[in-house]
Scaffold this active site. Structure first.
Site, mmCIF file in Angstrom:
data_model
loop_
_atom_site.group_PDB
_atom_site.id
_atom_site.type_symbol
_atom_site.label_atom_id
_atom_site.label_comp_id
_atom_site.label_asym_id
_atom_site.label_seq_id
_atom_site.Cartn_x
_atom_site.Cartn_y
_atom_site.Cartn_z
ATOM 1 N N HIS A 190 0.871 -1.185 0.000
ATOM 2 C CA HIS A 190 0.000 0.000 0.000
ATOM 3 C C HIS A 190 0.901 1.225 0.000
ATOM 4 C CE1 HIS A 190 -3.119 2.855 0.617
ATOM 5 N NE2 HIS A 190 -4.028 1.994 1.031
ATOM 6 N N GLU A 213 -11.994 -2.446 -4.139
ATOM 7 C CA GLU A 213 -12.133 -0.973 -4.011
ATOM 8 C C GLU A 213 -11.367 -0.302 -5.145
ATOM 9 O OE1 GLU A 213 -10.402 -0.702 -0.056
ATOM 10 O OE2 GLU A 213 -12.356 -1.058 0.860
ATOM 11 N N CYS A 220 -11.925 7.985 0.944
ATOM 12 C CA CYS A 220 -10.461 8.064 0.978
ATOM 13 C C CYS A 220 -9.862 8.203 -0.412
ATOM 14 C CB CYS A 220 -9.865 6.806 1.616
ATOM 15 S SG CYS A 220 -10.026 6.779 3.398
ATOM 16 N N CYS A 275 -10.653 3.878 8.230
ATOM 17 C CA CYS A 275 -9.718 4.601 7.375
ATOM 18 C C CYS A 275 -10.259 5.970 6.961
ATOM 19 C CB CYS A 275 -9.345 3.781 6.142
ATOM 20 S SG CYS A 275 -10.685 3.461 4.992
ATOM 21 N N CYS A 276 -11.549 6.021 6.600
ATOM 22 C CA CYS A 276 -12.047 7.274 6.021
ATOM 23 C C CYS A 276 -12.185 8.421 7.040
ATOM 24 C CB CYS A 276 -13.366 7.042 5.294
ATOM 25 S SG CYS A 276 -13.198 5.958 3.840
#
Lengths: 658, 658
Positions: free
Chosen positions: A193, A324, A342, A420-421
């Protein structure tokens, strides 16, 4: 250690020099400071009832040896804490808060104890899998977490001047530099990532240490080369993944990680959308700092592919929830979109870096589009409910009962386990001031029209800029300049893609066409400015009926309403009596914009007419040769970012023109 | 043992009394006999290069102790063999073939050796998990396999008069009757995949033994009662499933198995579509045989829900590939449909049983719709390539590159590892004659217009019926009757839902309105018939422009073309130069039907005009306020069942009306 890198043309006017004071945006800043940051702090202590524990503090204490127990959360759990720290750092930059600073310092104390002697930091690997460091870059986000920690350290240093966390993260980055590389005994890899790359550029900017820039460049250049690192690593691991202990014949899917070919050869946005735009952001940074034209060209190609082929009108990206991910050109289904919050934040990162590389309004147009629509839609007005997925069409019953749409939530959800968002929204909005202006030595570019003040040095003069803006409701902008002496410089004002013209005055006098030039979407006003000069810009904000490229099958025969930076949506609650799909725009009724003070804190709605196909005679018939009768009904569209705030109902951005 | 049950009103005219001889359908019969049945036989011996082994013979030999080795294939692998045996049985009924009969008898020899002393038969549990019988009805298809074996035994008995397999399966059924039930020491369960229920009704019909009917009734009545058997069984098993050895907190999803409430209380079609319609078929059987009105009411409610709310215009059912399942009312997405071939076959089973229960044309309309469209589309014209999924809209690139559409194949695939659909198509088409007529003592109902002959006893007279039909290309039907003496009976002819009227003559003389009555969609001609009487029926076959209920969001603003029983589709190959979504019906150009002898063996195509929205000016623009310019282009629709036979291209059934 902390001598910043030399400024470069296109540098953003830094956050500490910008204060937002704006009827629209100030409220969001307050929400981040007063709701989101404190709320997430509580989740870190696992003390919000009914919310999945955040595990952050406990993981730190266990890693520090202060507590016994099991690691909690995902392998990348530290990144939530890092993003929060970054948001706190930004917030302290603009709004000093001794209590918040004390809380952060306490956490940094714990982090210092959890950091390993060699500089390594990661509570998962320290607590749960010691000895397994760097054995699964593909899945385990080790450098991703490191990147967020570095971003946090830079933000906190900029916000407070304190260097402790920055020093800790420099030690970590130095250790990473020892581990990775092409030399003997080094690991020729990169992370599954992307994130460390753009973080290292920030660390270089904060410290002036070029080794961080070189390490970022290494990760970018190494990615996608042969032999493929993720495949080699997978074989070394015995063909297992972090997510499944059973060996599989399925090797890591390289396009998902944008590691299928070297990044300079990539011309289509593929794979996980957040990973992609984080990487492109770092590429744009490096292209600028190193004047690396082949990297810049790759950035332009990827930008073009996203914005001309794979971007929703809301600035959402990622057409599928499977991975995603991006899918392919013109595949923009509205009802199964992923369009993760995100990912749009990452697109803003990419856009802002392209602006620094070359000030073209199209970058700011997309930045603004993603910000006002997808990012704002991502958060409820309480700062505690979020959309991860930002569809352009929702049928609530389908979200419940058609499993292919389970990811599409009709109302914003509480804090998630994989959070995460929310902290990503927080760090973006807390640093929003940084996106408003960039500058060269003698030009100040205004990319966003957001009220507030900025202080800049232009051609040797200190200039105070005070902006007022009516956005997103009206296109009235006023910019007042204060200088210590008459100052020759150029003020470049973006003309957004959503306006058909503009009116410009200086001190009330219309600017003659001979007195400005337009370049790449910016009006350049080059003159000697005097203190008190007032520039007024009027950007007509007509209602725009927008259509999509004929290749976008999902939008065939449909239109969307756009006004200013805002995309509009229809909601079922405003159109009761039938599905939104039964509405057809009634062109005999003019569309009108009206400020509705009652709507969710006040917003401009667009009103007009539609013809609704009736269900009379269809009660017990599924298919028929009968023509559908239609009756006129009022049409009402609200800003997309406000959808889903009035209970569950249908929503659509695109509706039938015929 | 084999004294058949007494005939009941509405019984089908059995396969052995019907011979199909029809310009359209005979070719399909030949394909089943000469391609599908021999081909699958080869797969059973694992000797088709490049095709997944069928494992059937080897599993039998291992279970019979004739060979050592591992069981091959799925837990329900025997069902492929059973469906093939059933198809062979039907084929032998109409087309004796000593070589095929010899092959079947050889297999029955092996099966006799593989059958266990207590009558149990299942090669999976015999070879792979002895001792685990009946421990996982939820997942393991044991009674499903048994049901298919019973259906095979009945078909083979009817086709050849040989009782060996029938006797073997009666022993198996008797053993099942000992195991299951509500008494002490019995298992109060039922199968995860319904099938045994309808098979036991067939076994009752073939043998006259009411205990098989009672056992079928038990399975139907027990299903969905409290405590829920699948949950109890799952707890007993340690909360594991056949598919995962890891205990899970996720109990079996009862609606998937239609076991959430008792069947008589069900009024919405839910869960796995094939399971559902197999169950409804058995319910309709039992409702008729037992004159069970509350069961009949449940059947009518479920029929209504499917055909008025959840059925594609092609007769496809199952709106999602997740669980191959129904979703909810009006949720009929075209591009992510599942619409499994097997599910439409099951819908035909259900429809034919509803027809036996009460002769209403709507059942035959749906039967015909599913047969001519989804079932025929399921098979390529070589008998060796199949669609499992029958979408109504395909964008080939999306099938490859958007994972949410991976299940939608743009061209027919070769034989699959899970070969459920091909042998299901084979057994249906091999027994097609059984779907043409039903009768009471004095009425012969003609449900399908398929050429051929039938022999029936009506009011004491033997009547030979010779039908000629122009379907699906024209609506010209002729029925000639031969009797040994003047015979008073009623001939009931279905008036399909796709025609707006009909013309009827007897021996060339128009039938006066006073000489017939219409009831439930059938024209009843009650008179004394003489040998040589000729009934001619003309069913006008106009092109029908069909629209969907306004609640079907996926079809808003769209039309489909239907002519006779055939639904039509547009293919990209006939409309090059832009996506099908850019086409809008041009109503100024009349639609015309034309027989095209060049198209895939000859077919009626529908031709007309469309306006295609142009891509000029959109090269580099994704969204724009520009109106789209359009140019007229020819429109050409082909029968849906023929789509995907000319290479990969876009396909859509529904296209824009405006």
């Amino acid at each position: 250690m902390t001598a910043a890198a030399q400024p470069k043309p296109g540098d953003p006017v830094q956050l500490r020099h910008v204060r937002i004071s704006d009827p629209f945006w100030s409220e969001y800043g307050r929400l981040i400071r007063e709701a989101v940051i404190p709320y997430q702090y509580e989740t870190f202590h696992d003390r919000v009832p009914g919310v999945e524990p955040g595990h952050a503090i406990r993981n730190l204490r266990i890693a520090a040896g202060l507590e016994k127990g099991e690691f909690g959360g995902f392998v990348f759990q530290d990144s939530d804490l890092a993003k929060w720290l970054e948001a706190a750092g930004h917030s302290l930059t603009t709004h000093p808060d001794p209590e918040l600073e004390r809380k952060v310092d306490e956490i940094i104390d714990l982090m210092a104890q959890a950091q390993q002697p060699d500089g390594y930091f990661n509570t998962y690997f320290t607590v749960k899998e010691p000895g397994k460091r760097w054995t699964n870059l593909t899945d385990c986000h080790e450098l991703y977490v490191a990147g967020h920690l570095i971003e946090a350290a830079v933000a906190y240093y900029r916000g407070t001047g304190k260097t402790r966390l920055l020093d800790m993260m420099c030690r970590f980055a130095d250790y990473i530099g020892d581990v990775f590389g092409s030399g003997e005994g080094k690991l020729p890899g990169y992370d599954g990532h992307q994130e460390i790359e753009l973080a290292l550029v920030k660390l270089y900017r904060a410290t002036g240490q070029e080794r961080y820039l070189r390490l970022a460049q290494y990760f970018i250049d190494q990615r996608g080369t042969d032999p493929k690192f993720f495949h080699e690593e997978w074989k070394r691991r015995g063909r297992i993944s972090h997510w499944s202990p059973v060996p599989s014949h399925k090797a890591p899917d390289l396009p998902y990680f944008q590691s299928h070919i070297p990044v300079r050869e990539q011309d289509q946005a593929v794979g996980h959308a957040v990973r992609a735009v984080y990487m492109y952001s770092a590429m744009a940074d490096l292209a600028r700092v190193n004047r690396d034209e082949s990297l810049a060209q790759a950035c332009r190609r990827l930008w073009h592919n996203i914005t001309r082929r794979q971007m929703y009108i809301t600035g959402g990206i990622g057409s599928t929830h499977h991975g995603e991910a991006f899918t392919f050109d013109y595949d923009l289904p509205n009802d199964t979109a992923y369009a993760e919050t995100c990912a749009s934040i990452g697109l803003i990162f990419f856009a802002s870096r392209m602006l620094r590389l070359e000030p073209k309004a199209e970058y700011a147009d997309v930045l603004e589009r993603a910000l006002y629509n997808t990012v704002l839609a991502g958060m409820a007005r309480d700062g505690q409910h979020f959309f991860y997925v930002n569809p352009l069409e929702v049928w609530p019953e389908a979200s419940r009962r058609n499993p292919g749409k389970h990811h599409v939530k009709p109302i914003r959800q509480g804090w998630f386990a994989c959070a995460c968002c929310p902290p990503n929204v927080a760090r973006l909005l807390a640093s929003l001031g940084e996106y408003v202006y960039t500058q060269t030595t003698d030009t100040l570019y205004t990319h966003l029209y957001i009220g507030g003040t900025a202080e800049v040095w232009l051609a040797g003069n200190k200039v105070a800029v005070a902006q007022e803006s009516g956005l997103p409701w009206s296109g009235q902008v006023a910019i007042r300049l204060e200088t210590n002496a008459p100052a020759p410089f150029s003020l470049a004002l973006r003309i957004p893609d959503w306006t058909d013209g503009f009116r410009l005055t200086i001190n009330g006098i219309p600017v003659a066409p001979s007195d400005f030039c337009i370049q790449d979407g910016y009006v350049h006003l080059a003159r000697t400015w005097h203190s008190g000069d007032l520039v007024q810009l009027e950007l007509p904000m007509d209602i725009r009926l927008v259509r999509a490229h004929p290749q976008v099958r999902a939008n065939a025969g449909k239109v969307a309403l756009v006004r200013g930076p805002l995309v509009y949506a229809l909601e079922g609650i405003d159109h009761e009596g039938g599905p939104l799909a039964a509405l057809v725009l009634d062109k005999s009724v003019p569309l009108a914009a009206r400020f509705d003070p009652e709507l969710l804190g006040g917003a401009v709605v667009i009103e007009g007419g539609a013809l609704r196909e009736q269900e009379d005679g269809w009660e017990d018939v599924l298919y028929s040769t009968a023509a559908k009768s239609a009756v006129p009904v009022p049409l009402r569209a609200i800003p997309y970012y406000l959808w889903g705030n009035r209970g569950e109902s249908e929503m659509t951005v695109w509706f039938r023109e015929h």
